[in-house]
Structures are given as C-alpha cells and as structure tokens.
Design a protein around this motif. Structure first.
Motif, PDB file in Angstrom:
ATOM      1  N   LEU A 164       7.331 -25.875  -9.853  1.00 50.74           N
ATOM      2  CA  LEU A 164       7.834 -26.002 -11.231  1.00 50.74           C
ATOM      3  C   LEU A 164       7.643 -27.421 -11.757  1.00 50.74           C
ATOM      4  CD1 LEU A 164      11.070 -23.820 -11.084  1.00 50.74           C
ATOM      5  CD2 LEU A 164       9.024 -23.349 -12.424  1.00 50.74           C
ATOM      6  N   ARG A 165       7.786 -28.384 -10.859  1.00 46.03           N
ATOM      7  CA  ARG A 165       7.621 -29.783 -11.277  1.00 46.03           C
ATOM      8  C   ARG A 165       6.129 -30.125 -11.459  1.00 46.03           C
ATOM      9  NH1 ARG A 165       8.638 -33.431 -14.401  1.00 46.03           N
ATOM     10  NH2 ARG A 165       6.938 -34.883 -14.021  1.00 46.03           N
ATOM     11  N   GLU A 166       5.348 -29.795 -10.470  1.00 45.01           N
ATOM     12  CA  GLU A 166       3.944 -30.220 -10.488  1.00 45.01           C
ATOM     13  C   GLU A 166       3.068 -29.399 -11.427  1.00 45.01           C
ATOM     14  OE1 GLU A 166       2.443 -32.776  -9.173  1.00 45.01           O
ATOM     15  OE2 GLU A 166       4.111 -33.564  -8.011  1.00 45.01           O
ATOM     16  N   LEU A 167       3.305 -28.094 -11.452  1.00 50.94           N
ATOM     17  CA  LEU A 167       2.441 -27.244 -12.285  1.00 50.94           C
ATOM     18  C   LEU A 167       2.944 -27.132 -13.704  1.00 50.94           C
ATOM     19  CD1 LEU A 167       1.833 -24.316  -9.774  1.00 50.94           C
ATOM     20  CD2 LEU A 167       0.248 -26.154 -10.333  1.00 50.94           C
ATOM     21  N   GLU A 168       4.251 -27.047 -13.832  1.00 48.46           N
ATOM     22  CA  GLU A 168       4.820 -26.815 -15.156  1.00 48.46           C
ATOM     23  C   GLU A 168       5.379 -28.072 -15.798  1.00 48.46           C
ATOM     24  OE1 GLU A 168       4.791 -23.965 -16.971  1.00 48.46           O
ATOM     25  OE2 GLU A 168       3.363 -23.345 -15.440  1.00 48.46           O
ATOM     26  N   GLY A 169       5.538 -29.124 -14.993  1.00 50.65           N
ATOM     27  CA  GLY A 169       6.049 -30.392 -15.517  1.00 50.65           C
ATOM     28  C   GLY A 169       7.480 -30.294 -16.025  1.00 50.65           C
ATOM     29  N   LEU A 170       8.264 -29.403 -15.419  1.00 49.62           N
ATOM     30  CA  LEU A 170       9.655 -29.270 -15.868  1.00 49.62           C
ATOM     31  C   LEU A 170      10.479 -30.476 -15.407  1.00 49.62           C
ATOM     32  CD1 LEU A 170      10.710 -25.530 -15.344  1.00 49.62           C
ATOM     33  CD2 LEU A 170       9.531 -26.589 -17.246  1.00 49.62           C
TER      34      LEU A 170
ATOM     35  N   SER B 147      10.003 -41.495  -6.151  1.00 47.26           N
ATOM     36  CA  SER B 147       9.691 -40.099  -6.499  1.00 47.26           C
ATOM     37  C   SER B 147      10.280 -39.756  -7.876  1.00 47.26           C
ATOM     38  CB  SER B 147      10.283 -39.186  -5.410  1.00 47.26           C
ATOM     39  OG  SER B 147      10.124 -37.845  -5.736  1.00 47.26           O
ATOM     40  N   ARG B 148      11.507 -40.186  -8.106  1.00 46.12           N
ATOM     41  CA  ARG B 148      12.142 -39.913  -9.411  1.00 46.12           C
ATOM     42  C   ARG B 148      11.468 -40.707 -10.524  1.00 46.12           C
ATOM     43  NH1 ARG B 148      18.028 -41.307  -8.073  1.00 46.12           N
ATOM     44  NH2 ARG B 148      18.252 -41.284 -10.337  1.00 46.12           N
ATOM     45  N   TYR B 149      11.001 -41.911 -10.169  1.00 48.07           N
ATOM     46  CA  TYR B 149      10.287 -42.728 -11.153  1.00 48.07           C
ATOM     47  C   TYR B 149       9.001 -42.013 -11.582  1.00 48.07           C
ATOM     48  CZ  TYR B 149       7.152 -46.391 -12.879  1.00 48.07           C
ATOM     49  OH  TYR B 149       6.256 -47.100 -13.631  1.00 48.07           O
ATOM     50  N   TYR B 150       8.278 -41.495 -10.595  1.00 50.71           N
ATOM     51  CA  TYR B 150       7.025 -40.783 -10.886  1.00 50.71           C
ATOM     52  C   TYR B 150       7.287 -39.580 -11.803  1.00 50.71           C
ATOM     53  CZ  TYR B 150       2.892 -37.891 -10.244  1.00 50.71           C
ATOM     54  OH  TYR B 150       1.787 -37.116 -10.473  1.00 50.71           O
TER      55      TYR B 150
ATOM     56  N   LEU C 226       4.013 -44.729  -4.249  1.00 49.99           N
ATOM     57  CA  LEU C 226       3.701 -44.178  -5.567  1.00 49.99           C
ATOM     58  C   LEU C 226       2.272 -43.615  -5.583  1.00 49.99           C
ATOM     59  CD1 LEU C 226       4.699 -43.749  -8.474  1.00 49.99           C
ATOM     60  CD2 LEU C 226       3.755 -45.988  -9.044  1.00 49.99           C
ATOM     61  N   GLU C 227       1.358 -44.341  -4.955  1.00 51.06           N
ATOM     62  CA  GLU C 227      -0.034 -43.867  -4.890  1.00 51.06           C
ATOM     63  C   GLU C 227      -0.128 -42.552  -4.108  1.00 51.06           C
ATOM     64  OE1 GLU C 227      -2.686 -45.044  -6.507  1.00 51.06           O
ATOM     65  OE2 GLU C 227      -1.274 -46.443  -7.420  1.00 51.06           O
ATOM     66  N   ASP C 228       0.671 -42.469  -3.037  1.00 54.75           N
ATOM     67  CA  ASP C 228       0.676 -41.245  -2.219  1.00 54.75           C
ATOM     68  C   ASP C 228       1.151 -40.051  -3.038  1.00 54.75           C
ATOM     69  OD1 ASP C 228      -0.217 -42.630  -0.031  1.00 54.75           O
ATOM     70  OD2 ASP C 228       1.780 -42.905   0.847  1.00 54.75           O
ATOM     71  N   ILE C 229       2.193 -40.265  -3.821  1.00 56.05           N
ATOM     72  CA  ILE C 229       2.730 -39.168  -4.659  1.00 56.05           C
ATOM     73  C   ILE C 229       1.671 -38.708  -5.647  1.00 56.05           C
ATOM     74  CG2 ILE C 229       4.435 -38.603  -6.448  1.00 56.05           C
ATOM     75  CD1 ILE C 229       6.396 -40.480  -4.984  1.00 56.05           C
ATOM     76  N   LYS C 230       0.980 -39.682  -6.225  1.00 56.11           N
ATOM     77  CA  LYS C 230      -0.079 -39.342  -7.200  1.00 56.11           C
ATOM     78  C   LYS C 230      -1.183 -38.535  -6.516  1.00 56.11           C
ATOM     79  CE  LYS C 230       0.460 -43.289 -10.302  1.00 56.11           C
ATOM     80  NZ  LYS C 230      -0.084 -44.609 -10.657  1.00 56.11           N
TER      81      LYS C 230
ATOM     82  N   SER D  27      -0.047 -34.992  -5.729  1.00 53.28           N
ATOM     83  CA  SER D  27       0.003 -34.240  -6.980  1.00 53.28           C
ATOM     84  C   SER D  27      -1.398 -33.780  -7.394  1.00 53.28           C
ATOM     85  CB  SER D  27       0.611 -35.128  -8.064  1.00 53.28           C
ATOM     86  OG  SER D  27       0.628 -34.447  -9.280  1.00 53.28           O
ATOM     87  N   SER D  28      -2.344 -34.695  -7.279  1.00 56.88           N
ATOM     88  CA  SER D  28      -3.714 -34.383  -7.670  1.00 56.88           C
ATOM     89  C   SER D  28      -4.318 -33.325  -6.739  1.00 56.88           C
ATOM     90  CB  SER D  28      -4.510 -35.687  -7.670  1.00 56.88           C
ATOM     91  OG  SER D  28      -5.833 -35.458  -7.399  1.00 56.88           O
ATOM     92  N   GLN D  29      -4.081 -33.484  -5.437  1.00 56.18           N
ATOM     93  CA  GLN D  29      -4.602 -32.519  -4.455  1.00 56.18           C
ATOM     94  C   GLN D  29      -3.998 -31.128  -4.676  1.00 56.18           C
ATOM     95  OE1 GLN D  29      -6.925 -32.794  -2.300  1.00 56.18           O
ATOM     96  NE2 GLN D  29      -7.289 -34.990  -2.424  1.00 56.18           N
ATOM     97  N   TYR D  30      -2.704 -31.125  -4.948  1.00 57.17           N
ATOM     98  CA  TYR D  30      -1.991 -29.857  -5.141  1.00 57.17           C
ATOM     99  C   TYR D  30      -2.548 -29.114  -6.366  1.00 57.17           C
ATOM    100  CZ  TYR D  30       2.005 -26.711  -5.877  1.00 57.17           C
ATOM    101  OH  TYR D  30       2.806 -25.610  -6.070  1.00 57.17           O
ATOM    102  N   GLY D  31      -2.725 -29.846  -7.442  1.00 55.39           N
ATOM    103  CA  GLY D  31      -3.257 -29.235  -8.666  1.00 55.39           C
ATOM    104  C   GLY D  31      -4.641 -28.651  -8.435  1.00 55.39           C
TER     105      GLY D  31
END
Lengths: 200, 161
Positions: free
Chosen positions: A155-161, B14-17, B43-47, B50-54
C-alpha cells in the motif's frame, strides 16, 4: 466527493459511475481496462501469487457489479476498488478450495516470457542474470514477510498511501504501520545484501 | 543521530523517506544525512528497495490477463440483467449443476435397481395342468425366481384316475 477528472476514455468519474449503475457493458469494459493493471499489482504484492491475483481481480469486479448501486461516492471509485482488492487479497488464504489447487503460479522470476525475451535483447546475458538473481532475492524476502507487513509495504510503495490512510484501511495504529514498514525494509535489505555478499 | 538528533535512528529515516515527519524533524534528518554516511546509506538502501520492488511487480504484471477478467465480468453482467426465468434456466442447465445432477441421478437409479428387494407377488402355483388317460402334465411357476417347472406324471398301468 469523488473527483470529476476524465479518464482516458473521456468520461468523468461521475459519468462512469452513473453508467455502471445502469449496467452498461461499455462502462464495465472501461472500468476493467482502466484499473485492472494497478489493482493486479496490488493483489500480487499481497498474495505473491499470479493466478490467485487473477482470480481475486475477477471477484473484485464482480463485487462492483453487485454493489455499484449502493456506492454513495463518499470516496473515489478507485479507493473503493482498492479497498475491495485488499480485503479479497487478505481473504484468499481462507478459501479452502484454493488450498487444493493443482497448479498455481507464485511470483517468481520466470513466466513472463515476452518481457524476458525483450529484456534479453536489450541487455547482455550477464546483466540479465544479475537482474534475475536480484529479483529472486527480493521475491524470497517478500515471501518471508508476514501478510500484514506485505500489505502495508504494498500500500505504501505501490499506492503511495500515507501511514494514516494505511492504518485506517487495515484497522491498525499509525505506530504499527511505521514499525511494520521499517521491519519490512530491513528484512528486504538483509536479503538483498546476503545475496550480493554470496555472489562476491 | 548527530547534529540536532541524539542518535542514528533507521526507523526515522524510513519515516523521512515516506514523508511522515513534521517540519522540525525533517530538517533535523536532512542536516544529519549530510554528515552521517551510515544514515545516508540507509536512505539510499530504502530508495533502492523501493525501485527494485516497483520493477519486480511491474514485471510480474506482464503476466496478467485483462481480457479474461473483462469476459468474466461481462458474462456475469449479462446474466444478472437477464429475465428471472432465463437465469433460472441457465442455472439449472449450466454444467456446474447439470453434470453433478445427472451423475447423482444415475447413481441413485443404480442403487435402487441393486438394492430393491424382489417383491413376492401372489404365490405362484399351478399355472395350468393337462390330464390324459396315461399321464398328466402340470406347469408350475416358482414364487421368487419365477422359473417355470414342468411336472410330468405317468400313471402306472391299471391305475385309474
């Protein structure tokens, strides 16, 4: 109130809803074509199973057919669809009939042959191999997360909620959402690092 | 954390991102990241994740079948819009109902024919008899098996009827 922006077919959301309520086939075609992809990704993100996600999406749209007349428009049409998708995805394990499937397609790095072939042409075999390995690690990490953590992450990553929206959707506290997201990221990071470390 | 933050806090990163920090905390994290390589890496790891997951889910979505869903939905819609009688007819004539119903009926018929006890009709006895000067023939029928029995009786010489 719902937004009144036109979709790619030139109808406003209100017009689309009105036509759906009248049972117009064209409206349902547009609904499926417009939202299927996004909802399918969300269902895959939660269930980690392509075949289940396909079935879930069918259920979601059938629910729309059955319940559209009662849709009051307090949220946008997509928010409503997303809620149904999340609920259906979280319930999929409970459906006993699905436990006896002969064949199902968990998410993996195989199976989408057309895309793979295209990528193979675009990048070299080594890059392809690395990419596949990375996907495999990510997939393994996602599979080991709890369903709740996976849902929050999706929900966070795909939907940006926002955390508040996720908390409201899943009946959780904002703190729980924050900690589950952090945990999910940590686990995925560990998996990716382990894999990269193993390769070197 | 360094600077204005007391210590490094990965959850705060994580919350900042995710854009979940207030103005004050956000500024503190931004200043901290500039001087803390470890938090900058977090922060770079989170990015990266996120990119890999998408990309991963976009890749998986290539296997979806929108047309199948569309077909399924339209079929359901047509059925729900059809008159009640048509819906009932379709329901009972659909393979889902028809095949199990036929199979059940066949099994039931088979069971009935096997388990059915033969009803003993009125007790069979002599169906007919023919008597002559020398002998007599009696035709009998067995009560349960309904087999025909021929009984031939020759009269000894000198014995009259």
């Amino acid at each position: 109130m719902v937004s009144n922006t036109s979709n790619t077919y030139g109808w406003t959301e209100d017009e689309l809803i009105e036509r759906l309520k009248k049972g117009q086939e064209e409206a349902y075609r547009i609904l499926v074509r417009e939202y299927h992809s996004r909802l399918y990704s969300l269902a895959c993100g939660i269930t980690m199973d392509r075949e289940e996600s396909q079935d879930i999406l069918q259920e979601v749209f059938l629910k729309v057919c059955s319940n559209i007349k009662g849709f009051k428009g307090k949220s946008s049409l997509f928010t409503w669809l997303r809620r149904i998708t999340v609920n259906e995805s979280l319930n999929w394990r409970r459906r006993a009939k699905r436990r006896f499937r002969w064949k199902h397609q968990p998410l993996d790095t195989e199976g989408t042959e057309g895309g793979v072939e295209l990528e193979r042409q675009e990048s070299g075999p080594e890059a392809m191999y690395q990419k596949k390995e990375l996907e495999k690690s990510l997939n393994n990490g996602l599979n080991l997360l709890s369903e709740e953590a996976r849902t929050i992450f999706a929900l966070r990553e795909l939907e940006g909620l926002s955390y508040d929206e996720i908390a409201a959707q899943l009946n959780l506290s904002k703190g729980t959402v924050s900690s589950r997201l952090f945990y999910a990221r940590q686990r995925l990071k560990e998996f990716l690092e382990k894999d990269q470390g193993g390769d070197s | 954390m360094q600077e204005n933050l007391p210590h490094c806090d990965s959850e705060l990163i994580s919350r900042y991102y995710d854009g979940e920090l207030g103005q004050v905390e956000r500024s503190q994290v931004e200043r901290h990241i500039l001087v803390c390589p470890s938090c900058k890496q977090s922060l770079e790891d989170i990015k990266e994740i996120s990119s890999q997951y998408g990309a991963h889910l976009a890749h998986q979505s290539a296997g979806m079948n929108t047309q199948e869903t569309e077909k399924h939905v339209l079929k359901y819609l047509r059925r729900s819009e059809a008159p009640l009688w048509t819906r009932i007819k379709e329901t009972f004539l659909s393979k889902k109902i028809l095949v199990p119903a036929t199979a059940t009926a066949c099994v039931a018929l088979l069971l009935i024919s096997v388990l059915r006890t033969p009803v003993a009709d009125s007790p069979s006895a002599i169906v007919t008899s023919v008597s002559g000067d020398v002998s007599s023939i009696i035709i009998l029928e067995a009560p349960e098996t309904r087999q025909t029995i021929l009984w031939f009786n020759e009269r000894p010489e000198g014995q009259s009827i």
